[in-house]
Design an enzyme around this catalytic site. Structure first.
Site, PDB file in Angstrom:
ATOM      1  N   ASP A  48       0.841  -1.197   0.000  1.00  0.00           N
ATOM      2  CA  ASP A  48       0.000   0.000   0.000  1.00  0.00           C
ATOM      3  C   ASP A  48       0.875   1.245   0.000  1.00  0.00           C
ATOM      4  O   ASP A  48       1.644   1.477   0.931  1.00  0.00           O
ATOM      5  CB  ASP A  48      -0.902   0.000   1.244  1.00  0.00           C
ATOM      6  CG  ASP A  48      -1.833   1.204   1.291  1.00  0.00           C
ATOM      7  OD1 ASP A  48      -2.992   1.068   0.875  1.00  0.00           O
ATOM      8  OD2 ASP A  48      -1.386   2.279   1.746  1.00  0.00           O
ATOM      9  N   LYS A  78      -2.889   5.948  -4.155  1.00  0.00           N
ATOM     10  CA  LYS A  78      -3.967   6.875  -3.809  1.00  0.00           C
ATOM     11  C   LYS A  78      -3.768   8.232  -4.490  1.00  0.00           C
ATOM     12  O   LYS A  78      -2.640   8.667  -4.712  1.00  0.00           O
ATOM     13  CB  LYS A  78      -4.023   7.082  -2.288  1.00  0.00           C
ATOM     14  CG  LYS A  78      -4.011   5.801  -1.473  1.00  0.00           C
ATOM     15  CD  LYS A  78      -3.992   6.078   0.021  1.00  0.00           C
ATOM     16  CE  LYS A  78      -3.660   4.832   0.805  1.00  0.00           C
ATOM     17  NZ  LYS A  78      -2.216   4.514   0.765  1.00  0.00           N
ATOM     18  N   HIS A 111      -7.733   9.697  -1.524  1.00  0.00           N
ATOM     19  CA  HIS A 111      -7.028   9.652  -0.239  1.00  0.00           C
ATOM     20  C   HIS A 111      -7.830  10.262   0.923  1.00  0.00           C
ATOM     21  O   HIS A 111      -7.812   9.738   2.038  1.00  0.00           O
ATOM     22  CB  HIS A 111      -5.671  10.356  -0.384  1.00  0.00           C
ATOM     23  CG  HIS A 111      -4.634   9.853   0.560  1.00  0.00           C
ATOM     24  ND1 HIS A 111      -3.301   9.784   0.243  1.00  0.00           N
ATOM     25  CD2 HIS A 111      -4.718   9.385   1.827  1.00  0.00           C
ATOM     26  CE1 HIS A 111      -2.622   9.302   1.269  1.00  0.00           C
ATOM     27  NE2 HIS A 111      -3.452   9.060   2.245  1.00  0.00           N
TER      28      HIS A 111
END
Length: 278
Positions: A48, A78, A111
């Site tokens: 991530d 993101k 985000h």
């Protein structure tokens, strides 16, 4: 060494995601390639990252050098707040994909809702188009509260695959989690160990369970998340800690231990409130 099989969570769009991953928030861009390479060698397959972290390129280099088949990996990135909009989202996604050196990402997230800017619905429609292009498999959000999720669904008809929120035993966001469960949105927990800002790992509900199972307090909290059905991605710069955080499939907390840790809720947030982060 045979790696444990990490459970996968089925998403509402037909794809699935490894329940335990590795995060690179605040990982030095100059160290990211080494750190992610270590994580992949330990056994993590879910990484991530985010544009604002500044380390997508390091993640991409580690993935390229790993020799692992792309289909074995799950990569999330993101969109940052100042890239919200239509064309700006398209451009930001192209730039992230280029930095990662990938043909597609598995999950792309807004985000923060940044509600004062009032662009997250427009951005979500751009995400729908990116998904249709085949360059991202699943689309979701991060730090969205129930009202943000409700508006997104009402105005677009597209339900996010995931909502990545701050979630640890002392801040469980029950309202958001309940809304997500009712709409089949998977919950990802960031800051799953409380980011060290509260003595979570020193509380007797955690340390007693650690003693009982002969594991560390961090392993207990990670196991609590797994048994609660959360997706999570603890981070560490140290390989031995990465391995420790991954070694959580050889024991199981009792229902009483899970309940005791769940009862630690104190509504203590370690980051900004989503309504104020613009």
């Amino acid at each position: 060494m045979t790696q444990p099989a990490v459970p996968r969570i089925q998403l509402n769009d037909g794809f699935s995601i490894p329940q335990l991953g590795f995060g690179v928030f605040k990982v030095d861009p100059n160290e990211t390639e080494r750190i992610v390479s270590d994580a992949l060698e330990v056994g993590y397959r879910h990484i991530d990252t985010a544009r604002i972290y500044g380390n997508e390129a390091g993640v991409g280099r580690a993935v390229a050098d790993s020799g692992l088949p792309r289909e074995e990996l799950f990569i999330t990135t993101k969109l940052w707040n100042d890239d919200q909009g239509t064309q700006s989202a398209f451009d930001a996604f192209d730039a992230s994909l280029d930095r990662l050196g990938l043909d597609y990402v598995d999950l792309y997230l807004i985000h923060w809702p940044a509600p004062a800017n009032d662009r997250y619905v427009e951005t979500w429609r751009a995400f729908e188009q990116i998904r249709e292009s085949g360059r991202v498999r699943s689309i979701g959000v991060s730090n969205f509260l129930a009202p943000h999720l409700e508006r997104l669904i009402d105005e677009t008809g597209t339900v996010p695959a995931v909502d990545q929120i701050e979630l640890h035993p002392q801040h469980q966001q029950p309202e958001t989690a309940a809304f997500a469960e009712a709409h089949d949105i998977a919950i990802q927990a960031w800051g799953p160990l409380g980011q060290g800002k509260y003595p979570l790992l020193e509380l007797p509900e955690v340390t007693d369970a650690a003693s009982t199972h002969d594991v560390t307090p961090a392993q207990v909290v990670i196991r609590w998340h797994l048994q609660r059905g959360h997706i999570l991605f603890p981070k560490s710069n140290r390989r031995e800690r990465m391995a420790e955080n991954f070694d959580v499939f050889g024991f199981e907390l009792t229902s009483a231990e899970v309940d005791a840790i769940t009862a630690l809720e104190r509504e203590v947030r370690v980051s900004s409130h989503p309504d104020e982060m613009n």
